[in-house]
Scaffold this active site. Structure first.
Site, short mmCIF file in Angstrom:
data_model
loop_
_atom_site.label_atom_id
_atom_site.label_comp_id
_atom_site.label_asym_id
_atom_site.label_seq_id
_atom_site.Cartn_x
_atom_site.Cartn_y
_atom_site.Cartn_z
N LYS A 13 0.84 -1.21 0.00
CA LYS A 13 0.00 0.00 0.00
C LYS A 13 0.87 1.24 0.00
O LYS A 13 2.06 1.19 0.38
CB LYS A 13 -0.94 0.03 1.21
N LEU A 105 5.57 0.34 3.20
CA LEU A 105 4.68 -0.20 2.16
C LEU A 105 3.70 -1.24 2.72
O LEU A 105 2.90 -1.81 1.98
CB LEU A 105 5.50 -0.84 1.03
N GLY A 107 4.14 -4.26 3.86
CA GLY A 107 4.34 -5.66 3.44
C GLY A 107 4.00 -6.67 4.52
O GLY A 107 3.23 -7.60 4.29
N SER A 109 2.18 -6.31 7.17
CA SER A 109 0.75 -6.24 7.51
C SER A 109 -0.09 -6.93 6.45
O SER A 109 -1.06 -7.61 6.76
CB SER A 109 0.31 -4.77 7.61
N ASP A 142 -2.22 -1.49 10.67
CA ASP A 142 -2.45 -1.44 9.22
C ASP A 142 -3.08 -2.72 8.68
O ASP A 142 -3.45 -2.78 7.51
CB ASP A 142 -1.11 -1.28 8.48
O1 C5P Z 1 0.17 -1.26 15.21
P1 C5P Z 1 1.62 -1.50 14.87
O2 C5P Z 1 2.23 -2.58 15.70
O3 C5P Z 1 1.83 -1.70 13.40
O4 C5P Z 1 2.38 -0.15 15.22
C1 C5P Z 1 3.78 -0.05 15.32
C2 C5P Z 1 4.14 1.16 16.17
O5 C5P Z 1 3.74 2.36 15.52
C3 C5P Z 1 3.41 1.20 17.52
O6 C5P Z 1 4.14 0.54 18.51
C4 C5P Z 1 3.33 2.68 17.81
O7 C5P Z 1 4.55 3.14 18.33
C5 C5P Z 1 3.18 3.30 16.44
N1 C5P Z 1 1.79 3.60 16.06
C6 C5P Z 1 1.14 4.68 16.66
N2 C5P Z 1 -0.14 4.99 16.27
C7 C5P Z 1 -0.79 4.26 15.33
C8 C5P Z 1 -0.13 3.17 14.72
C9 C5P Z 1 1.15 2.87 15.11
O8 C5P Z 1 1.71 5.35 17.51
N3 C5P Z 1 -2.03 4.60 14.97
#
Ligand code: C5P
Length: 301
Positions: A13, A105, A107, A109, A142
Site C-alpha cells: 500500500k 509499504l 508488506g 501487515s 495497518d
Molecule cells: O500497530 P503497529 O504494531 O503496526 O504499530 C507499530 C508502532 O507504531 C506502535 O508501537 C506505535 O509506536 C506506532 N503507532 C502509533 N499509532 C498508530 C499506529 C502505530 O503510535 N495509529
C-alpha cells in the site's frame, strides 16, 4: 471442495494522505489516512499437511532478516485463526517476499491479512469478515486495511475503514533507498516536533475522490511523516526531489518510510522515470494502483 495448494497475492500500500494527530492514552496515535493498495505483491501459498502443526517457510532475497518463527505475523495470524475456529488442521505456508521491509509499504501487515484470509479459507471459512477484522487489529494497526483493499480512508488507530470510489489506474514508481526507517522511531520523532501541525489533508482528499477530481487527487497528496523523516534522512529527501526532477507529477514518502513513490502520467512514463533510478537504489519498481475487486474475490468464496 477446496483445492490445495492454493496461492494468494498480498499487495503493498501507499498512503495518499497521512494525518497524524495526538498520542492517545494507549500509546497509539489517532490518525486519518487515505490508503491505496498497489500492484506490488508478496505471494503466499497454502497447503495442508498431515501433522497438526503450522509450518512457515520464506524466500526473501531483499529482506534476509524476515523471522520464520512465531514472531512472524504470518505464523501469528495462522495460529489466531485456528484458535478462534477451534480447528487444529495442519497448514504449511510459504511466503515469497518482494515488498521491501521497513519501507512503509505495509508488506508485513499485508502478509498477515492474507494469512488470515488464506488460513480461514483452508479451514472452510469458519470465521466471518467481522471476526477476521478483529483478529487483524490484534496483529497491527495497518492489517485491517488489507482485508478491505482498494482505496479506503483509515481513522482511529487505522482500523476504522471507509471504502472510497476506485481511482482510475495511477502508475507509480516505488523506490526503496538504503536507509531503513522504524515506524516507532518515526512516531517519536514526530512527537518531538513542538510546533508541528498536521496537514489535515484526508478530508479534502476524500472530497476530491468523491467528486472524481483527478487533478486534486494529485495536488492534495501529503504525509505528516515527511517533515521528521526528510529532516533526519537527507538522502530520502533527495530521493523525493529526484523523482520530481525525473518527471513525476508528485512524489511522497510511503507511510513512515523509507520508500518514496512518484506518480507518472502513464505506464511508459513511469518506466522511463524508473530506468533513471535503477542501479542507484536497492529496489525500484513500477506498479499500478489497484481497484477493490481483487480483495472481494480474495475474501469471497
Ligand atoms: O500497530 P503497529 O504494531 O503496526 O504499530 C507499530 C508502532 O507504531 C506502535 O508501537 C506505535 O509506536 C506506532 N503507532 C502509533 N499509532 C498508530 C499506529 C502505530 O503510535 N495509529
Amino acid at each position: 471442495m477446496m483445492q490445495f495448494p492454493f496461492t494468494l497475492q498480498a499487495p503493498a500500500k501507499i498512503n495518499l494522505t497521512l494525518d497524524i494527530f495526538s498520542k492517545r492514552a494507549d500509546g497509539y496515535h489517532s490518525l486519518a489516512s487515505v490508503m491505496q493498495a498497489i500492484g506490488l505483491y508478496d505471494t503466499l501459498t497454502f497447503s495442508l499437511q498431515e501433522s497438526e502443526e503450522v509450518t512457515f517457510t520464506c524466500e526473501a532475497p531483499h529482506s534476509p532478516d524476515v523471522p520464520t518463527d512465531t514472531t512472524n505475523l504470518v505464523v501469528r495470524a495462522a495460529l489466531l485463526v485456528r484458535e478462534a475456529a477451534e480447528i487444529k488442521r495442519g497448514i504449511a505456508i510459504h511466503l515469497e517476499k518482494r515488498i521491501p521491509s521497513q519501507a512503509g509499504l505495509g508488506g508485513g501487515s499485508s502478509d498477515a491479512a492474507t494469512a488470515l484470509i488464506g488460513v480461514n479459507r483452508a479451514l472452510g471459512n469458519p470465521l466471518t469478515e467481522k471476526q477476521l477484522h478483529a483478529l487483524a487489529l490484534t496483529l497491527g494497526s495497518d492489517v485491517p486495511f488489507f482485508l478491505t483493499g482498494g482505496t479506503a480512508t483509515a481513522r482511529g488507530r487505522g482500523e476504522q475503514l471507509t471504502p472510497l470510489l476506485d481511482l482510475p489506474t495511477q502508475w507509480l514508481i516505488i523506490v526503496k533507498p538504503e536507509e531503513n526507517v522504524s515506524t516507532g522511531w518515526a512516531y517519536n520523532a514526530l512527537d518531538a516536533i513542538l510546533d508541528r501541525a498536521s496537514h489535515r489533508g484526508t478530508k479534502r482528499m476524500e472530497e476530491a475522490i468523491r467528486q472524481q477530481d483527478w487533478e486534486r487527487l494529485i495536488a492534495f497528496q501529503c504525509n505528516d511523516f515527511e517533515r521528521p523523516v526528510f529532516e533526519h534522512y537527507p538522502k530520502i529527501a533527495w530521493l523525493h526531489d529526484e523523482l520530481l526532477m525525473a518527471g513525476a507529477l508528485t512524489a511522497h514518502l510511503c507511510g513512515s518510510g523509507s520508500a518514496v513513490y512518484g506518480i507518472a502520467k502513464s505506464e511508459a512514463d513511469a518506466e522511463k522515470i524508473a530506468s533513471r533510478m535503477r542501479g542507484r537504489y536497492p529496489q525500484v519498481a513500477v506498479s499500478p494502483t489497484l481497484q477493490r475487486e481483487r480483495n472481494e474475490s480474495a475474501l469471497g468464496d
